[in-house]
Design an enzyme around this catalytic site. Structure first.
Site, PDB file in Angstrom:
ATOM      1  N   GLU A 126       0.873  -1.179   0.000  1.00 23.70           N
ATOM      2  CA  GLU A 126       0.000   0.000   0.000  1.00 23.70           C
ATOM      3  C   GLU A 126       0.907   1.226   0.000  1.00 23.70           C
ATOM      4  O   GLU A 126       1.813   1.329   0.835  1.00 23.70           O
ATOM      5  CB  GLU A 126      -0.901   0.022   1.234  1.00 23.70           C
ATOM      6  CG  GLU A 126      -1.842   1.214   1.250  1.00 23.70           C
ATOM      7  CD  GLU A 126      -2.740   1.267   2.480  1.00 23.70           C
ATOM      8  OE1 GLU A 126      -3.511   2.237   2.597  1.00 23.70           O
ATOM      9  OE2 GLU A 126      -2.669   0.349   3.322  1.00 23.70           O
ATOM     10  N   ARG A 186       6.614 -13.470   8.780  1.00 25.76           N
ATOM     11  CA  ARG A 186       7.202 -12.167   8.492  1.00 25.76           C
ATOM     12  C   ARG A 186       8.548 -12.046   9.198  1.00 25.76           C
ATOM     13  O   ARG A 186       8.869 -12.819  10.106  1.00 25.76           O
ATOM     14  CB  ARG A 186       6.277 -11.043   8.967  1.00 25.76           C
ATOM     15  CG  ARG A 186       6.094 -10.978  10.473  1.00 25.76           C
ATOM     16  CD  ARG A 186       5.092  -9.926  10.879  1.00 25.76           C
ATOM     17  NE  ARG A 186       5.516  -8.603  10.453  1.00 25.76           N
ATOM     18  CZ  ARG A 186       4.721  -7.530  10.496  1.00 25.76           C
ATOM     19  NH1 ARG A 186       3.467  -7.659  10.919  1.00 25.76           N
ATOM     20  NH2 ARG A 186       5.165  -6.363  10.125  1.00 25.76           N
ATOM     21  N   LYS A 209       4.568   0.103  10.299  1.00 25.97           N
ATOM     22  CA  LYS A 209       4.541   1.302   9.456  1.00 25.97           C
ATOM     23  C   LYS A 209       3.939   2.483  10.217  1.00 25.97           C
ATOM     24  O   LYS A 209       4.362   3.633  10.045  1.00 25.97           O
ATOM     25  CB  LYS A 209       3.761   1.023   8.176  1.00 25.97           C
ATOM     26  CG  LYS A 209       4.038   2.024   7.064  1.00 25.97           C
ATOM     27  CD  LYS A 209       3.240   1.723   5.809  1.00 25.97           C
ATOM     28  CE  LYS A 209       3.756   0.538   5.070  1.00 25.97           C
ATOM     29  NZ  LYS A 209       3.072   0.342   3.767  1.00 25.97           N
TER      30      LYS A 209
END
Length: 773
Positions: A38, A265, A275
């Site tokens: 994104e 991850r 983020k």
């Protein structure tokens, strides 16, 4: 043509799955992956792992990888982030070719499929707000939800409302398109999730054309289908969304069916990769921007001097796994050192200059010494400097202030009165005296040189233990050097909502160094190893004749002892598997660089850690408390107090800009004792310390009593809390019982939150395992 089912290379569960699919002819033997960020921030080292997997496996199997901007949230996305993402992916060495896509290009198709879902009675327009639906209709993991009062609207009503939604007749949140699935599903994600919402906001690509925007769980799977993605690889947090992913694909009846597969991850010690929190660091001015060299962003790593080759090799070494784990940042730094070693010509610079007068050398004489850029046996990388350079040697030179000790500790191999040392590429010198100012500070050191040792060659039968670097005072260039260290002092800085307290106050030091003449012509982007100091990179702030250097990484891991101390006190944590070719890094287990005499004396006398001794030498306020503790406490307690002062108290001292502490050694020891006894947790200790430094209450025990902070360490007291959390999270419990052990950590976190941080984590884990069987 090579056979993709029999290629050599890394092997893991994802590659084995793809290899099996290709062999079976699934999707016609094609392999199409995608990397879909994104564009609401910069990519970080965690994304680098995903990029290497997505692009890497596609290339290995002769397929392709798409770069897709998942731009369905107009309020947070911007073209500057798109450009940064493209720049980072290319810098890492990957190319999407003609396959650059945007979710916003599919808005019309999302809308058409939404109408189709309504006609098939698989979706409806709901007037409930998300809060109302969540609190009053969705239900719990132990209780089925109840249907929205708008669930039985007719096809005609729903189509009319959706079209009016598109025209902008309703306010944000006033209506939403929901999937009609199953309000009793054990998977909460399938209880009529929202698919499309109203948001009157300007989009950076579609401008104001749309006020309807798809939710991620609706859009993502359809994007994969539209683009012909065969293997949709994502991280483990999307496991619970896989059923909804499959439902949307089936319900919309799109022709291409992709498959979602999850992997663990990347979690890295001493690093925050949320983020949201990285944005907070940028907006709060805790760092200089997204490309601040202390940031874990790819832009920050690039500016610090990391190479794409080092990052790719690191990602290859940690491999691909299904289990959540944390990788030691020392492995990243070790991989970087290995890569930089052949890319970085050796030069000399002095960060903390101390003048040395070579009494036996003529005053106006300059001698040129030939100095190779590479030590013997090192094969420079392609494109690296391969020649030697001339070093001017004069009567006055500079050495590192830390390379001289008037009263050296035992085993000192650098310069000291009456002691010999080798000047790199020059001569062997002997210290004959010092010069001091009115305050007694040493301002110069006097030495004589042995003219027969030119090039540093010792006389026959003589052995010189120490070699130090230097630069000519007359010919030295002034150099701005930015010495970067880890941004956080805590190994797991993201665990607490008060994570900003873990910021390292010494993460950046700007020094004005003296450098050899060859560095004056250094250009932006050039790399060097400053001998005995570390690897350095010419920053983008460099100007012609005035380069600015960032320290990329030190030659040795100065945090190794801190990590070793932590590991000795706590059970070993799981780390991601490493490839066999990655040997245990010698640098990562080495001791920090040599200490100053004063700091070394503290280590010798009290057995504390080197980094703690350095702090006490630099911080008189903390030194006073430590000295008081050293006269009253036993050795074990003193070590605990030293750790507290040099880490947590130092952080408070810096963040609050305190000029004095309101407590002394007695209170510090009391706080250490409360943690050791299990009365409070380490997280609670930080809260107690914060109250101590305000001066309102000196006694940690009194603070704990007044605030009711005692840790819950009784199974009888903690049992009801555990039972309640398990009852409220039946879907998580079901996943654990189905074999997903990774969710245990999530349950521990829920219980810690429910107990307001007072539960004993070990007891929580034990109770969970007992109750879950």
């Amino acid at each position: 043509m090579s056979d993709p089912t029999h290629h050599e290379g890394p092997s893991d569960f994802i590659r084995e799955m793809i290899r099996s699919d290709v062999a079976a002819g699934k999707h016609g033997g094609k392999v199409v992956t995608r990397f879909p960020p994104e564009p609401n921030g910069f990519l970080h080292i965690g994304h680098a792992k995903a990029i290497c997997i997505d692009f890497g496996v596609a290339k290995e199997f002769g397929g392709r990888c798409h770069l897709r901007m998942d731009d369905t949230n107009p309020t947070t996305e911007d073209v500057s982030y798109v450009e940064a993402i493209q720049r980072d992916v290319k810098w890492l060495g990957f190319d999407w070719g003609e396959h650059m896509y945007y979710a916003s290009d599919y808005f019309e198709r999302f809308y058409e499929l939404a109408e189709k879902l309504i006609r098939l009675e698989r979706a409806y327009v709901c007037d409930l707000t998300e809060d109302d639906f969540s609190q009053n209709y969705r239900g719990t993991i132990t209780e089925a939800g109840k249907e929205s009062p708008y669930r039985k609207r007719t096809i005609e009503e729903n189509l009319d409302l959706l079209r009016r939604m598109r025209k902008g007749e309703f306010k944000d949140g006033e209506k939403v398109l929901r999937a009609r699935i199953d309000m009793a599903s054990p998977n909460m994600k399938l209880r009529d999730p929202p698919l499309i919402r109203i948001k009157h906001a300007h989009h950076y690509r579609t401008n104001d054309d749309w006020c309807l925007y798809p939710l991620y769980d609706y859009a993502h799977c359809l994007e994969d289908s539209f683009e012909g993605v065969t293997h949709s690889l994502c991280t483990l947090e999307f496991v619970s969304a896989r059923e909804l992913y499959d439902w949307v694909i089936k319900a919309t009846e799109v022709p291409h069916v992709p498959k979602q597969t999850e992997f663990a991850r990347l979690n890295l010690t001493y690093t925050v990769m949320s983020k949201r929190r990285l944005l907070q660091l940028v907006e709060g001015k805790y760092v200089g921007g997204w490309d601040d060299p202390r940031m874990p962003t790819i832009a920050g790593l690039r500016r610090r001097g990391y190479t794409p080759e080092a990052i790719r090799e690191f990602c290859a070494r940690i491999g691909v796994a299904k289990n959540i784990s944390t990788v030691d940042v020392a492995l990243l730094e070790h991989t970087l050192r290995e890569d930089l070693d052949a890319r970085s010509p050796r030069v000399m610079a002095v960060l903390k200059p101390l003048k040395v007068i070579v009494e036996s050398f003529a005053e106006n004489e300059t001698e040129e010494l030939d100095a190779p850029y590479w030590p013997a046996g090192t094969e420079p990388a392609a494109g690296a400097k391969t020649s030697s350079r001339k070093l001017p040697f004069t009567r006055e030179i500079y050495i590192e202030r830390d390379d001289f000790a008037e009263e050296p500790p035992k085993g000192w191999h650098r310069l000291a009165p009456g002691q010999k040392v080798r000047l790199r590429h020059a001569y062997i010198v002997t210290c004959t005296g010092v010069e001091k100012d009115d305050k007694g500070e040493i301002v110069a050191v006097r030495v004589t040189h042995d003219a027969g040792t030119r090039g540093g060659v010792a006389p026959a039968g003589k052995r010189i233990e120490g070699t130090i670097h230097w630069v000519s005072a007359k010919h030295a260039n002034d150099l701005e050097v930015r010495v970067y260290d880890r941004l956080f002092v805590s190994e797991n800085p993201g665990e607490s909502e008060e994570w900003l307290k873990d910021l390292n106050p010494h993460s950046l030091s700007v020094v004005h160094a003296k450098a050899e003449p060859s560095l004056a012509s250094a250009r932006e982007g050039e790399r060097f190893q400053f001998e005995r100091l570390g690897f350095f990179f010419a920053d983008s702030d460099s100007k012609a004749g005035a380069p600015v250097f960032n320290r990329t990484v030190a030659l040795k891991d100065g945090w190794a002892k801190v990590a070793a101390k932590t590991d000795a006190k706590a059970p070993a944590s799981k780390t991601e598997p490493q490839a066999k070719k990655a040997p245990k890094p010698a640098q990562a287990s080495s001791a920090p660089a040599e200490l100053s005499p004063e700091a070394q004396a503290l280590v010798t006398a009290h057995g504390i850690e080197g980094h703690e001794a350095r702090v006490f030498v630099q911080e008189p306020i903390l030194r006073a408390v430590f000295d008081e503790a050293a006269t009253t406490l036993d050795k074990d307690t003193l070590k605990g107090v030293a750790s507290l002062l040099a880490n947590d108290v130092l952080g408070e001292l810096r963040s609050r800009k305190l000029e004095a502490l309101s407590f002394g050694a007695k209170e510090a020891a009391e706080l250490v004792g409360l943690v050791s006894a299990g009365t409070i947790s380490t997280k609670q200790a930080k809260d107690v310390l914060a109250e101590m430094v305000t001066g309102k209450e000196r006694s940690p025990r009194a603070i704990v009593e007044a605030r009711g902070m005692k840790q819950i360490a009784s199974a009888d007291a903690l049992g009801p809390v555990v039972d309640s959390v398990l009852a409220e999270n039946g879907d998580v419990v079901a996943r654990y019982k189905a074999g997903n052990a990774n969710v245990l950590g999530a349950l521990v976190g829920m219980i810690m939150k429910a107990s307001k941080g007072q539960a004993n984590p070990k007891l929580v884990t034990d109770l969970l395992k007992q109750k879950l069987g």
